[in-house]
Motif scaffolding. Structure first.
Motif, PDB file in Angstrom:
ATOM      1  N   THR A 194     -10.182   8.374  11.743  1.00 39.91           N
ATOM      2  CA  THR A 194      -9.713   7.254  10.921  1.00 39.91           C
ATOM      3  C   THR A 194      -8.929   7.685   9.683  1.00 39.91           C
ATOM      4  O   THR A 194      -7.868   7.132   9.381  1.00 39.91           O
ATOM      5  CB  THR A 194     -10.917   6.380  10.494  1.00 39.91           C
ATOM      6  OG1 THR A 194     -11.511   5.815  11.662  1.00 39.91           O
ATOM      7  CG2 THR A 194     -10.484   5.268   9.552  1.00 39.91           C
ATOM      8  N   ASP A 195      -9.437   8.680   8.964  1.00 39.34           N
ATOM      9  CA  ASP A 195      -8.774   9.066   7.707  1.00 39.34           C
ATOM     10  C   ASP A 195      -7.414   9.708   7.978  1.00 39.34           C
ATOM     11  O   ASP A 195      -6.481   9.547   7.195  1.00 39.34           O
ATOM     12  CB  ASP A 195      -9.690   9.991   6.908  1.00 39.34           C
ATOM     13  CG  ASP A 195     -11.001   9.288   6.556  1.00 39.34           C
ATOM     14  OD1 ASP A 195     -10.949   8.255   5.868  1.00 39.34           O
ATOM     15  OD2 ASP A 195     -12.067   9.755   7.019  1.00 39.34           O
ATOM     16  N   VAL A 196      -7.315  10.402   9.111  1.00 38.43           N
ATOM     17  CA  VAL A 196      -6.024  10.987   9.516  1.00 38.43           C
ATOM     18  C   VAL A 196      -5.018   9.869   9.791  1.00 38.43           C
ATOM     19  O   VAL A 196      -3.878   9.895   9.316  1.00 38.43           O
ATOM     20  CB  VAL A 196      -6.207  11.881  10.763  1.00 38.43           C
ATOM     21  CG1 VAL A 196      -4.854  12.221  11.390  1.00 38.43           C
ATOM     22  CG2 VAL A 196      -6.965  13.151  10.410  1.00 38.43           C
ATOM     23  N   LEU A 197      -5.459   8.864  10.538  1.00 37.65           N
ATOM     24  CA  LEU A 197      -4.558   7.753  10.879  1.00 37.65           C
ATOM     25  C   LEU A 197      -4.128   6.984   9.630  1.00 37.65           C
ATOM     26  O   LEU A 197      -2.949   6.668   9.451  1.00 37.65           O
ATOM     27  CB  LEU A 197      -5.246   6.799  11.864  1.00 37.65           C
ATOM     28  CG  LEU A 197      -5.521   7.355  13.263  1.00 37.65           C
ATOM     29  CD1 LEU A 197      -6.326   6.349  14.090  1.00 37.65           C
ATOM     30  CD2 LEU A 197      -4.218   7.694  13.979  1.00 37.65           C
TER      31      LEU A 197
ATOM     32  N   ALA B 277      -8.414   5.449   0.939  1.00 40.13           N
ATOM     33  CA  ALA B 277      -9.840   5.326   1.278  1.00 40.13           C
ATOM     34  C   ALA B 277     -10.155   3.876   1.636  1.00 40.13           C
ATOM     35  O   ALA B 277     -10.931   3.613   2.569  1.00 40.13           O
ATOM     36  CB  ALA B 277     -10.695   5.783   0.091  1.00 40.13           C
ATOM     37  N   GLU B 278      -9.536   2.944   0.929  1.00 43.58           N
ATOM     38  CA  GLU B 278      -9.774   1.526   1.215  1.00 43.58           C
ATOM     39  C   GLU B 278      -9.241   1.152   2.604  1.00 43.58           C
ATOM     40  O   GLU B 278      -9.899   0.449   3.368  1.00 43.58           O
ATOM     41  CB  GLU B 278      -9.121   0.665   0.119  1.00 43.58           C
ATOM     42  CG  GLU B 278      -9.182  -0.835   0.368  1.00 43.58           C
ATOM     43  CD  GLU B 278     -10.598  -1.398   0.460  1.00 43.58           C
ATOM     44  OE1 GLU B 278     -11.566  -0.642   0.235  1.00 43.58           O
ATOM     45  OE2 GLU B 278     -10.735  -2.579   0.800  1.00 43.58           O
ATOM     46  N   GLN B 279      -8.051   1.666   2.940  1.00 43.12           N
ATOM     47  CA  GLN B 279      -7.515   1.387   4.291  1.00 43.12           C
ATOM     48  C   GLN B 279      -8.444   1.963   5.355  1.00 43.12           C
ATOM     49  O   GLN B 279      -8.701   1.341   6.383  1.00 43.12           O
ATOM     50  CB  GLN B 279      -6.101   1.975   4.452  1.00 43.12           C
ATOM     51  CG  GLN B 279      -5.045   1.263   3.613  1.00 43.12           C
ATOM     52  CD  GLN B 279      -5.001  -0.238   3.864  1.00 43.12           C
ATOM     53  OE1 GLN B 279      -5.107  -0.708   5.000  1.00 43.12           O
ATOM     54  NE2 GLN B 279      -4.856  -1.019   2.808  1.00 43.12           N
ATOM     55  N   SER B 280      -8.950   3.157   5.111  1.00 42.30           N
ATOM     56  CA  SER B 280      -9.874   3.788   6.072  1.00 42.30           C
ATOM     57  C   SER B 280     -11.124   2.936   6.251  1.00 42.30           C
ATOM     58  O   SER B 280     -11.620   2.766   7.366  1.00 42.30           O
ATOM     59  CB  SER B 280     -10.272   5.190   5.590  1.00 42.30           C
ATOM     60  OG  SER B 280      -9.141   6.036   5.577  1.00 42.30           O
ATOM     61  N   ARG B 281     -11.621   2.408   5.142  1.00 46.79           N
ATOM     62  CA  ARG B 281     -12.821   1.565   5.219  1.00 46.79           C
ATOM     63  C   ARG B 281     -12.535   0.314   6.055  1.00 46.79           C
ATOM     64  O   ARG B 281     -13.325  -0.062   6.929  1.00 46.79           O
ATOM     65  CB  ARG B 281     -13.242   1.157   3.798  1.00 46.79           C
ATOM     66  CG  ARG B 281     -14.585   0.435   3.727  1.00 46.79           C
ATOM     67  CD  ARG B 281     -14.915   0.019   2.299  1.00 46.79           C
ATOM     68  NE  ARG B 281     -14.070  -1.073   1.826  1.00 46.79           N
ATOM     69  CZ  ARG B 281     -14.327  -2.378   2.048  1.00 46.79           C
ATOM     70  NH1 ARG B 281     -15.415  -2.721   2.710  1.00 46.79           N
ATOM     71  NH2 ARG B 281     -13.496  -3.307   1.606  1.00 46.79           N
TER      72      ARG B 281
ATOM     73  N   VAL C 208       0.850  -1.206   0.000  1.00 45.65           N
ATOM     74  CA  VAL C 208       0.000   0.000   0.000  1.00 45.65           C
ATOM     75  C   VAL C 208       0.880   1.250   0.000  1.00 45.65           C
ATOM     76  O   VAL C 208       0.625   2.209  -0.738  1.00 45.65           O
ATOM     77  CB  VAL C 208      -0.949   0.002   1.222  1.00 45.65           C
ATOM     78  CG1 VAL C 208      -1.806   1.260   1.236  1.00 45.65           C
ATOM     79  CG2 VAL C 208      -1.827  -1.246   1.214  1.00 45.65           C
ATOM     80  N   ARG C 209       1.912   1.236   0.832  1.00 46.13           N
ATOM     81  CA  ARG C 209       2.842   2.383   0.900  1.00 46.13           C
ATOM     82  C   ARG C 209       3.414   2.709  -0.484  1.00 46.13           C
ATOM     83  O   ARG C 209       3.532   3.872  -0.868  1.00 46.13           O
ATOM     84  CB  ARG C 209       4.018   2.047   1.818  1.00 46.13           C
ATOM     85  CG  ARG C 209       4.037   2.574   3.264  1.00 46.13           C
ATOM     86  CD  ARG C 209       3.585   3.954   3.456  1.00 46.13           C
ATOM     87  NE  ARG C 209       4.616   4.973   3.451  1.00 46.13           N
ATOM     88  CZ  ARG C 209       5.038   5.627   4.527  1.00 46.13           C
ATOM     89  NH1 ARG C 209       4.552   5.361   5.706  1.00 46.13           N
ATOM     90  NH2 ARG C 209       5.933   6.574   4.418  1.00 46.13           N
ATOM     91  N   ASP C 210       3.771   1.639  -1.208  1.00 47.52           N
ATOM     92  CA  ASP C 210       4.357   1.846  -2.541  1.00 47.52           C
ATOM     93  C   ASP C 210       3.379   2.549  -3.463  1.00 47.52           C
ATOM     94  O   ASP C 210       3.763   3.432  -4.231  1.00 47.52           O
ATOM     95  CB  ASP C 210       4.775   0.496  -3.155  1.00 47.52           C
ATOM     96  CG  ASP C 210       6.074  -0.014  -2.546  1.00 47.52           C
ATOM     97  OD1 ASP C 210       6.725   0.775  -1.839  1.00 47.52           O
ATOM     98  OD2 ASP C 210       6.418  -1.192  -2.767  1.00 47.52           O
ATOM     99  N   VAL C 211       2.112   2.148  -3.384  1.00 47.61           N
ATOM    100  CA  VAL C 211       1.115   2.787  -4.246  1.00 47.61           C
ATOM    101  C   VAL C 211       0.994   4.267  -3.889  1.00 47.61           C
ATOM    102  O   VAL C 211       0.954   5.147  -4.756  1.00 47.61           O
ATOM    103  CB  VAL C 211      -0.262   2.091  -4.113  1.00 47.61           C
ATOM    104  CG1 VAL C 211      -1.312   2.834  -4.929  1.00 47.61           C
ATOM    105  CG2 VAL C 211      -0.171   0.633  -4.540  1.00 47.61           C
ATOM    106  N   VAL C 212       0.984   4.560  -2.569  1.00 50.68           N
ATOM    107  CA  VAL C 212       0.843   5.956  -2.156  1.00 50.68           C
ATOM    108  C   VAL C 212       2.063   6.763  -2.613  1.00 50.68           C
ATOM    109  O   VAL C 212       1.946   7.910  -3.034  1.00 50.68           O
ATOM    110  CB  VAL C 212       0.673   6.061  -0.623  1.00 50.68           C
ATOM    111  CG1 VAL C 212       0.625   7.517  -0.176  1.00 50.68           C
ATOM    112  CG2 VAL C 212      -0.585   5.339  -0.183  1.00 50.68           C
TER     113      VAL C 212
END
Lengths: 317, 297
Positions: free
Chosen positions: B66-69, B37-41, B20-24
């Motif tokens: 959640t979205d901040v974290l 958004a998927e991680q937040s969900r 996930v980090r790589d995608v970001v």
């Protein structure tokens, strides 16, 4: 030490010993820093600031922030000595001491400066006589009450080398030496200051020299008093207390409120094993009236004659 | 002290986190926003399950932060969940420690420990207490719970990083109600005084506290003006917009510490929980959990 010796003995300021040792520690280890609350002068940090200007963090008159900042510095990998007058360090910032330092197990050394009734006439707001009660309720905090300049230096040295959170009470007014420079300050142990089997006197900090003088008074009556120097109040020296319970009585003396400090700890330990002798706890039981430190020590029965009298009474029960 | 931690790194989960980090870090803006958004969900669904099992927790604040974290752990913090004690690392403190469920979920999904442990949240002897404990949970930097504690500790960490010559950044999240604590304003002064540009304070501005709206209790506004007057670089964003959060978490422009006011909705993500004071720590019924999971499907 005899009364006559005590009257003429040279006396020394524990804060000076504290400051000297802190500078030595800072020279030896660059992780050592000091944090204070506008108390550069009263915490004796002027020389430290001169030598290590970047490593003296003065947050101003903001004790809650001061203790939190200390925890953060420790979390970052430093060894912070957080210095402030006892009542404000332990009273104002008690929740920070509990949650940020002790419960979080951060390596912070809390230095309660000018404890007890050192501030005499400034009154109970400035007396730090509740600190031992409050802090003894925090599991995992070492509580050190050095009795003289040698023990003060050792307490600072040991705290700098030990990762545990520690509270050190750093006395303001001058006291005579009751230990030799080579005597070892052992974690969690009372130091045997005088042999004796009739009664045990346990003194802490400023009251150790007075307790030794009380033992001299008792010796004149043929009563041999054991004297213990309670330099560590936590961890508590349960073994020494159990041994003391084999003598005819126990008298404790501390410049602190009696509900929760050294005396309470000793009494609880003796009571828990059952069959022990009378335990008399000397200290404060009320807010102090206006007066000098000497006057107040006398008012609360914390003089050599009063300690000796308490021992005689306890033995007579 | 960390040696006594009961929980240990989950290497499989660390690998998932790295993907996930790589995608970001390398993806397009749209891909970035989508994976965050998927991680937040996933975090919100996890929080819901944890609170349902424990029958306790603080769902409203968990969902607002959640979205901040998710943005911080999957997009910003320079951390290695396989080495939680690495001497040089970015630091994060959740000062509003009552929102532990969202922090634990985020840490577990980052690989600090096996997500299966989340099932023990607030259970007997679980390392996952109702408020986070650094001695038991890898990734937790300091114990929080009583309000007004995280920011002073973060100031100390930021000062410490500077003294040690580390280029670490320190992030701390406070609830907006928490800004009523005096200790925070002591720390705000210190951070500005020491010009701690390596420190970022995120205020979860959901405008609700336990008993009422913040502005009906002890008004915080004009919050941005107050922070600016205290010497901070202030950024105000939609606290549920991952792209905006990523931008807001960029390093300081100058020498001042950065305050990000994240405008959020308490209970965000579940319609019947959103912006309602009673959901501060109310526990949803099984039917409500089923409904909420549908909304978070």
């Amino acid at each position: 030490m005899t009364l006559a010796e005590a009257a003429t003995a040279a006396t020394y300021d524990n804060r000076a010993a504290f400051a000297d040792e802190l500078i030595e520690r800072a020279r030896a280890d660059e992780r050592v820093v000091a944090v204070c609350n506008d108390s550069v002068g009263s915490s004796n940090l002027v020389a430290f600031r001169q030598e290590f200007p970047d490593r003296l963090i003065n947050v101003g008159i903001a004790e809650q922030n001061m203790v939190g900042v200390g925890a953060g510095l420790a979390a970052a990998g430093l060894i912070p000595f957080v210095c402030a007058a006892g009542p404000f360090l332990t009273g104002r910032a008690l929740e920070q001491v509990k949650a940020d330092v002790v419960y979080s197990a951060h390596n912070v050394i809390l230095c309660g400066m000018s404890p007890g009734m050192a501030y005499g006439e400034l009154g109970p707001t400035h007396h730090s006589v509740e600190d031992l009660s409050w802090l003894r309720a925090l599991p995992g905090l070492d509580i050190v009450v050095p009795a003289d300049r040698h023990q003060t230096r050792q307490a600072v040295r040991q705290a700098a080398a030990d990762p545990r959170p520690t509270y050190i009470r750093v006395g303001r007014y001058k006291v005579p030496d009751v230990t030799a420079p080579g005597d070892r300050l052992e974690r969690g142990r009372f130091q045997l200051a005088r042999e004796g089997a009739d009664v045990t006197l346990i003194g802490a900090g400023t009251l150790v020299s007075r307790t030794l003088a009380a033992a001299d008074l008792l010796a004149a009556d043929g009563i041999e008093a054991r004297v213990l120097n309670a330099a560590y109040i936590a961890p508590l020296d349960v073994e020494a207390i159990r041994a003391a319970a084999q003598t005819g009585a126990i008298v404790t003396a501390e410049e602190a409120n009696i509900s929760g400090g050294l005396g309470a700890a000793v009494a609880l330990t003796v009571a828990a094993q059952g069959g022990g002798p009378v335990v008399r706890t000397l200290g404060l039981s009320d807010f102090a009236p206006t007066g000098s430190t000497d006057m107040l020590l006398e008012y609360f029965g914390l003089t050599a004659p009063a300690i000796a009298a308490a021992a005689r009474e306890a033995l007579a029960v | 002290m960390r040696g006594s931690a009961v929980l240990v790194t989950d290497s499989q989960q660390v690998s998932a986190w790295r993907v996930v980090r790589d995608v970001v870090e390398t993806g397009s803006p749209a891909e970035r926003a989508a994976v965050l958004a998927e991680q937040s969900r996933l975090i919100r669904r996890s929080v819901l399950a944890m609170i349902g099992r424990a029958q306790a927790g603080h769902i409203g604040g968990d969902f607002s932060v959640t979205d901040v974290l998710a943005t911080l752990y999957f997009g910003v913090l320079r951390i290695d969940p396989a080495r939680p004690d690495a001497p040089v690392r970015d630091r994060f403190i959740l000062s509003k420690g009552h929102c532990a469920a969202s922090l634990y979920s985020t840490l577990a999904f980052s690989g600090y420990f096996d997500p299966a442990a989340l099932d023990t949240f607030m259970g007997p002897h679980s390392p996952l207490n109702g408020h986070p404990n650094r001695v038991k949970v890898p990734g937790v930097e300091t114990n929080t719970g009583p309000l007004g504690h995280g920011l002073p500790v973060a100031v100390g960490e930021a000062l410490g990083a500077r003294l040690l010559g580390h280029d670490s950044r320190v992030f701390v999240v406070c609830g907006d109600g928490e800004m009523q604590e005096g200790s925070n304003w002591e720390a705000l002064m210190s951070a500005a005084h020491y010009r701690l540009a390596n420190l970022t304070l995120v205020i979860d501005r959901n405008r609700l506290q336990q008993g009422d709206r913040t502005e009906e209790t002890n008004a915080l506004d004009p919050l941005a003006d107050k922070l600016a007057a205290f010497g901070w670089e202030v950024r105000e964003v939609d606290g549920h917009d991952h792209t905006a959060l990523l931008a807001a978490f960029a390093p300081a422009a100058g020498t001042r510490p950065v305050a990000v006011i994240a405008n959020t909705i308490k209970g965000r993500g579940v319609s019947f929980i959103e912006d309602r004071v009673e959901w501060h720590h109310k526990v949803p019924s099984p039917d409500q959990i089923a409904l909420a999971l549908k909304e978070l499907a």
